[in-house]
Each structure stands twice: as C-alpha cells, then as structure tokens.
Motif scaffolding. Structure first.
Motif, short mmCIF file in Angstrom:
data_model
loop_
_atom_site.label_atom_id
_atom_site.label_comp_id
_atom_site.label_asym_id
_atom_site.label_seq_id
_atom_site.Cartn_x
_atom_site.Cartn_y
_atom_site.Cartn_z
N GLN A 1 1.69 10.32 -2.01
CA GLN A 1 0.84 9.95 -3.06
C GLN A 1 -0.43 9.19 -2.23
N ALA A 2 -0.13 8.62 -1.31
CA ALA A 2 -0.92 7.59 -0.60
C ALA A 2 -1.84 8.32 0.17
N GLN A 3 -1.82 9.58 0.54
CA GLN A 3 -2.63 10.48 1.50
C GLN A 3 -4.20 9.95 1.45
N ASN A 4 -4.53 9.90 0.07
CA ASN A 4 -6.00 9.75 -0.13
C ASN A 4 -6.42 8.15 0.09
N ASP B 1 -5.45 5.45 -1.27
CA ASP B 1 -5.03 4.69 -2.44
C ASP B 1 -3.53 4.29 -2.40
N TYR B 2 -3.32 3.08 -2.49
CA TYR B 2 -2.02 2.79 -2.64
C TYR B 2 -1.08 2.74 -1.16
N ALA B 3 -1.89 3.24 -0.10
CA ALA B 3 -1.15 3.24 1.16
C ALA B 3 -0.26 2.02 1.50
N TYR B 4 -0.64 0.71 1.14
CA TYR B 4 0.18 -0.19 1.40
C TYR B 4 1.49 -0.32 0.63
N TYR B 5 1.88 0.43 -0.41
CA TYR B 5 3.09 0.69 -0.98
C TYR B 5 4.07 1.34 -0.04
N VAL B 6 3.55 2.10 0.85
CA VAL B 6 4.32 2.45 2.06
C VAL B 6 5.11 1.31 2.70
N ASP B 7 4.24 0.54 3.24
CA ASP B 7 4.72 -0.68 3.90
C ASP B 7 5.40 -1.46 3.07
N ILE B 8 5.15 -1.89 1.87
CA ILE B 8 6.16 -2.57 1.04
C ILE B 8 7.52 -1.98 0.86
N ALA B 9 7.24 -0.75 0.69
CA ALA B 9 8.94 -0.02 0.54
C ALA B 9 9.58 -0.02 1.72
#
Length: 88
Positions: A32-35, A37-45
């Motif tokens: 979902q973060a490939q574009n 947007d929300y790439a930092y959610y991967v870090d947080i998770a």
C-alpha cells in the motif's frame, strides 16, 4: 483509510505476539505504501514488533531520530501488554 487500519492491526498483533499475522500485515502495508504515501507506517509497524527495517527500505527522517521513535512505539506495545496481564 486502509493503511491506517492495517497499522491498528499491526499494533494488536504486536501486543499479542502474533508474528505470522504481523508479517502478513507488514507485507500489505509495504504494498500500500509503494507510491510513497504512508511509507512511514511500515517503519512504525516494524518498531511496534521490535523488528528491523527491511534492507531496501528508505526510512524517513524522524524528528527525534530512529532509535527514539522505535523505543516510543515499542513502549506503547509493552505498556499495553503489561496492562492486559495485570487485568487478567
């Protein structure tokens, strides 16, 4: 909205130490973060579960640095886990 729900699921899975479910959630978050947007959610998770970041991941610049951010998110998980164990 979907990445936010996935992040909530990642928190729940980190608290319950559901490693397989958490890995699947991380995979969906990455997709979902490939574009960007929300790439930092991967870090947080990843931080919530105490996992290292993927080698090919471009990490954002955290205001307090990565380690402080990692510690803060992991502390939320451990505090919730502690709360659950004390109320059983």
């Amino acid at each position: 909205m979907t990445p936010t729900l996935e992040l909530a699921a990642a928190f729940h899975q980190a608290v319950l130490d559901e490693t397989d479910a958490h890995a699947a959630t991380l995979t969906r978050l990455r997709e979902q973060a490939q574009n960007g947007d929300y790439a930092y959610y991967v870090d947080i998770a990843s931080f919530m579960a105490g996992l290292p970041l993927p080698a090919d991941h471009t990490a954002p610049q955290w205001l307090d640095g990565e380690q402080a951010t990692r510690d803060r998110w992991r502390t939320l998980v451990t505090a919730r886990l502690h709360h659950l164990h004390n109320n059983q």
